[in-house]
Design a protein around this motif. Structure first.
Motif, PDB file in Angstrom:
ATOM      1  N   ASN A 238      13.031  -3.790  14.469  1.00 26.95           N
ATOM      2  CA  ASN A 238      12.071  -4.419  13.558  1.00 26.95           C
ATOM      3  C   ASN A 238      11.051  -3.451  12.989  1.00 26.95           C
ATOM      4  OD1 ASN A 238      13.326  -6.864  14.109  1.00 26.95           O
ATOM      5  ND2 ASN A 238      11.979  -7.276  15.839  1.00 26.95           N
ATOM      6  N   VAL A 239      11.079  -2.198  13.418  1.00 25.03           N
ATOM      7  CA  VAL A 239      10.117  -1.207  12.922  1.00 25.03           C
ATOM      8  C   VAL A 239      10.481  -0.850  11.488  1.00 25.03           C
ATOM      9  CG1 VAL A 239       9.223   1.126  13.221  1.00 25.03           C
ATOM     10  CG2 VAL A 239       9.649  -0.306  15.210  1.00 25.03           C
ATOM     11  N   TYR A 240       9.504  -0.915  10.605  1.00 21.26           N
ATOM     12  CA  TYR A 240       9.730  -0.615   9.193  1.00 21.26           C
ATOM     13  C   TYR A 240      10.151   0.843   9.020  1.00 21.26           C
ATOM     14  CZ  TYR A 240       8.807   0.245   4.292  1.00 21.26           C
ATOM     15  OH  TYR A 240       8.937   0.605   2.986  1.00 21.26           O
ATOM     16  N   GLY A 241      11.237   1.064   8.283  1.00 18.74           N
ATOM     17  CA  GLY A 241      11.687   2.413   7.971  1.00 18.74           C
ATOM     18  C   GLY A 241      12.706   2.966   8.943  1.00 18.74           C
ATOM     19  N   LEU A 242      12.971   2.276  10.044  1.00 12.83           N
ATOM     20  CA  LEU A 242      13.953   2.744  11.019  1.00 12.83           C
ATOM     21  C   LEU A 242      15.302   2.166  10.629  1.00 12.83           C
ATOM     22  CD1 LEU A 242      14.358   4.306  13.696  1.00 12.83           C
ATOM     23  CD2 LEU A 242      14.103   2.138  14.869  1.00 12.83           C
ATOM     24  N   SER A 243      16.206   3.034  10.169  1.00 17.87           N
ATOM     25  CA  SER A 243      17.516   2.563   9.721  1.00 17.87           C
ATOM     26  C   SER A 243      18.379   2.219  10.924  1.00 17.87           C
ATOM     27  CB  SER A 243      18.201   3.633   8.877  1.00 17.87           C
ATOM     28  OG  SER A 243      18.533   4.751   9.681  1.00 17.87           O
ATOM     29  N   GLU A 244      19.403   1.440  10.672  1.00 16.15           N
ATOM     30  CA  GLU A 244      20.334   1.041  11.740  1.00 16.15           C
ATOM     31  C   GLU A 244      21.045   2.261  12.313  1.00 16.15           C
ATOM     32  OE1 GLU A 244      22.219  -1.363  14.434  1.00 16.15           O
ATOM     33  OE2 GLU A 244      20.572  -1.873  13.097  1.00 16.15           O
ATOM     34  N   GLU A 245      21.382   3.204  11.452  1.00 14.04           N
ATOM     35  CA  GLU A 245      22.061   4.417  11.894  1.00 14.04           C
ATOM     36  C   GLU A 245      21.170   5.231  12.844  1.00 14.04           C
ATOM     37  OE1 GLU A 245      23.077   8.517   9.693  1.00 14.04           O
ATOM     38  OE2 GLU A 245      24.016   6.768   8.791  1.00 14.04           O
ATOM     39  N   THR A 246      19.908   5.380  12.492  1.00 15.11           N
ATOM     40  CA  THR A 246      18.975   6.110  13.349  1.00 15.11           C
ATOM     41  C   THR A 246      18.759   5.359  14.656  1.00 15.11           C
ATOM     42  OG1 THR A 246      17.866   6.957  11.376  1.00 15.11           O
ATOM     43  CG2 THR A 246      16.692   7.156  13.454  1.00 15.11           C
ATOM     44  N   PHE A 247      18.643   4.029  14.576  1.00 12.87           N
ATOM     45  CA  PHE A 247      18.465   3.236  15.788  1.00 12.87           C
ATOM     46  C   PHE A 247      19.639   3.429  16.743  1.00 12.87           C
ATOM     47  CE2 PHE A 247      19.417  -0.700  18.085  1.00 12.87           C
ATOM     48  CZ  PHE A 247      18.319  -0.755  18.917  1.00 12.87           C
ATOM     49  N   GLN A 248      20.852   3.368  16.202  1.00 16.61           N
ATOM     50  CA  GLN A 248      22.033   3.532  17.044  1.00 16.61           C
ATOM     51  C   GLN A 248      22.094   4.923  17.653  1.00 16.61           C
ATOM     52  OE1 GLN A 248      24.041   1.245  18.153  1.00 16.61           O
ATOM     53  NE2 GLN A 248      23.092  -0.353  16.915  1.00 16.61           N
ATOM     54  N   SER A 249      21.610   5.943  16.934  1.00 16.70           N
ATOM     55  CA  SER A 249      21.673   7.300  17.468  1.00 16.70           C
ATOM     56  C   SER A 249      20.621   7.554  18.548  1.00 16.70           C
ATOM     57  CB  SER A 249      21.532   8.321  16.340  1.00 16.70           C
ATOM     58  OG  SER A 249      20.241   8.303  15.811  1.00 16.70           O
ATOM     59  N   ILE A 250      19.481   6.854  18.506  1.00 19.02           N
ATOM     60  CA  ILE A 250      18.446   7.096  19.518  1.00 19.02           C
ATOM     61  C   ILE A 250      18.493   6.089  20.655  1.00 19.02           C
ATOM     62  CG2 ILE A 250      16.901   8.179  17.852  1.00 19.02           C
ATOM     63  CD1 ILE A 250      15.221   5.607  17.899  1.00 19.02           C
ATOM     64  N   LYS A 251      19.211   5.006  20.487  1.00 17.90           N
ATOM     65  CA  LYS A 251      19.256   3.949  21.498  1.00 17.90           C
ATOM     66  C   LYS A 251      19.669   4.460  22.880  1.00 17.90           C
ATOM     67  CE  LYS A 251      21.357  -0.534  22.348  1.00 17.90           C
ATOM     68  NZ  LYS A 251      22.303  -1.510  21.821  1.00 17.90           N
ATOM     69  N   PRO A 252      20.669   5.352  23.011  1.00 17.35           N
ATOM     70  CA  PRO A 252      21.049   5.815  24.352  1.00 17.35           C
ATOM     71  C   PRO A 252      19.953   6.606  25.061  1.00 17.35           C
ATOM     72  CG  PRO A 252      22.753   6.357  22.754  1.00 17.35           C
ATOM     73  CD  PRO A 252      21.597   5.847  21.993  1.00 17.35           C
ATOM     74  N   TYR A 253      18.973   7.095  24.348  1.00 25.14           N
ATOM     75  CA  TYR A 253      17.941   7.937  24.938  1.00 25.14           C
ATOM     76  C   TYR A 253      16.663   7.157  25.267  1.00 25.14           C
ATOM     77  CZ  TYR A 253      21.152  11.185  22.826  1.00 25.14           C
ATOM     78  OH  TYR A 253      22.282  11.841  22.463  1.00 25.14           O
ATOM     79  N   LEU A 254      16.678   5.852  25.046  1.00 27.92           N
ATOM     80  CA  LEU A 254      15.501   5.031  25.285  1.00 27.92           C
ATOM     81  C   LEU A 254      15.779   4.041  26.409  1.00 27.92           C
ATOM     82  CD1 LEU A 254      14.581   4.218  21.585  1.00 27.92           C
ATOM     83  CD2 LEU A 254      13.527   5.920  23.053  1.00 27.92           C
ATOM     84  N   TRP A 255      14.761   3.740  27.183  1.00 21.49           N
ATOM     85  CA  TRP A 255      14.874   2.717  28.216  1.00 21.49           C
ATOM     86  C   TRP A 255      13.522   2.064  28.409  1.00 21.49           C
ATOM     87  CZ3 TRP A 255      12.703   3.057  33.273  1.00 21.49           C
ATOM     88  CH2 TRP A 255      12.011   4.231  33.530  1.00 21.49           C
ATOM     89  N   ILE A 256      13.527   0.903  29.039  1.00 23.32           N
ATOM     90  CA  ILE A 256      12.301   0.160  29.284  1.00 23.32           C
ATOM     91  C   ILE A 256      12.213  -0.133  30.774  1.00 23.32           C
ATOM     92  CG2 ILE A 256      11.109  -2.014  28.893  1.00 23.32           C
ATOM     93  CD1 ILE A 256      12.115  -1.945  26.066  1.00 23.32           C
ATOM     94  N   ASP A 257      11.083   0.207  31.375  1.00 25.17           N
ATOM     95  CA  ASP A 257      10.847  -0.055  32.779  1.00 25.17           C
ATOM     96  C   ASP A 257      10.485  -1.537  32.925  1.00 25.17           C
ATOM     97  OD1 ASP A 257      10.384   0.065  35.440  1.00 25.17           O
ATOM     98  OD2 ASP A 257       8.680   1.445  35.320  1.00 25.17           O
ATOM     99  N   THR A 258      11.418  -2.329  33.443  1.00 27.91           N
ATOM    100  CA  THR A 258      11.194  -3.770  33.544  1.00 27.91           C
ATOM    101  C   THR A 258      10.178  -4.120  34.623  1.00 27.91           C
ATOM    102  OG1 THR A 258      13.119  -3.922  35.011  1.00 27.91           O
ATOM    103  CG2 THR A 258      13.467  -4.378  32.666  1.00 27.91           C
ATOM    104  N   LEU A 259       9.880  -3.196  35.529  1.00 30.25           N
ATOM    105  CA  LEU A 259       8.885  -3.457  36.558  1.00 30.25           C
ATOM    106  C   LEU A 259       7.475  -3.531  35.980  1.00 30.25           C
ATOM    107  CD1 LEU A 259      10.224  -1.140  39.387  1.00 30.25           C
ATOM    108  CD2 LEU A 259      10.515  -3.612  39.139  1.00 30.25           C
ATOM    109  N   LEU A 260       7.264  -2.854  34.826  1.00 33.37           N
ATOM    110  CA  LEU A 260       5.945  -2.856  34.198  1.00 33.37           C
ATOM    111  C   LEU A 260       5.697  -4.098  33.348  1.00 33.37           C
ATOM    112  CD1 LEU A 260       5.713   0.872  33.092  1.00 33.37           C
ATOM    113  CD2 LEU A 260       4.680  -0.198  35.081  1.00 33.37           C
ATOM    114  N   LEU A 261       6.763  -4.847  33.035  1.00 34.57           N
ATOM    115  CA  LEU A 261       6.615  -6.032  32.193  1.00 34.57           C
ATOM    116  C   LEU A 261       6.108  -7.208  33.026  1.00 34.57           C
ATOM    117  CD1 LEU A 261       9.900  -5.860  30.117  1.00 34.57           C
ATOM    118  CD2 LEU A 261       7.627  -5.136  29.448  1.00 34.57           C
ATOM    119  N   LYS A 262       5.256  -8.010  32.447  1.00 32.29           N
ATOM    120  CA  LYS A 262       4.734  -9.189  33.150  1.00 32.29           C
ATOM    121  C   LYS A 262       5.059 -10.412  32.349  1.00 32.29           C
ATOM    122  CE  LYS A 262       0.959  -6.785  35.363  1.00 32.29           C
ATOM    123  NZ  LYS A 262      -0.467  -6.645  35.507  1.00 32.29           N
TER     124      LYS A 262
END
Length: 184
Positions: A160-184
């Motif tokens: 949903n970030v403005y300017g982030l293309s689908e191609e760029t999202f797919q290329s960076i997705k493997p390098y991102l993660w979210i720590d679910t322990l920090l979510l409330k």
């Protein structure tokens, strides 16, 4: 005789119209007598030899660009293939740029450096290390994260970030993660 009221001019107005009409006629006469040699005045005129050199440079640039695109697509395909294999999914939490030459690495990322970024803790400098993410896009990601209350709940929300293309999202997705322990 209403039309006489519309076309009644004083002597000064008549002289002004006469001068204006003569200037317009003079402009057309000069343009007709001295036509420009080019339709576009900003267009440069080259000799045949210069034009051949320019054409050969353009062809060389296009050829090198196509080689770079092929190399990028090979690397992307190998990263995607490796990241979706069932054996490597868990081991892929830390991905290395082993197959990339150091010169091609983005913004000084060393060949041995592990690049796996926790999306909710990342600052602008960390996000810029990802391929395809520049300073402007990293600021937009952080601004969007702030508008969500400071936390992404899934990596997919990054779409949903403005300017982030689908191609760029797919290329960076493997390098991102979210720590679910920090979510409330």
């Amino acid at each position: 005789m209403i039309w006489k009221d519309f076309f009644f001019f004083s002597k000064g107005e008549k002289n002004g119209l006469l001068v204006l009409g003569s200037l317009i006629c003079l402009m057309f006469a000069v343009n007709f007598c001295f036509p420009s040699h080019s339709q576009n005045p900003n267009e440069a005129v080259y000799t045949q030899e210069e034009q051949r050199k320019i054409d050969s440079l353009i062809l060389e640039i296009r050829y090198r660009d196509s080689l770079l695109n092929k190399e990028r697509s090979k690397r992307t395909a190998s990263v995607v293939r490796d990241s979706f294999s069932p054996v490597k999914q868990e081991a892929n939490r830390t991905v290395q740029y082993n197959n990339l030459p150091p010169k091609k690495l983005n913004r000084g990322v060393a060949k041995h450096e592990v690049l796996k970024i926790e999306l909710n803790k990342a600052d602008s400098a960390e996000l810029v290390k990802l391929r395809g993410i520049g300073p402007v896009l990293s600021k937009r990601i952080i601004r969007y994260r702030t508008s969500l209350g400071g936390k992404f709940h899934s990596v997919e929300e990054l779409r949903n970030v403005y300017g982030l293309s689908e191609e760029t999202f797919q290329s960076i997705k493997p390098y991102l993660w979210i720590d679910t322990l920090l979510l409330k």
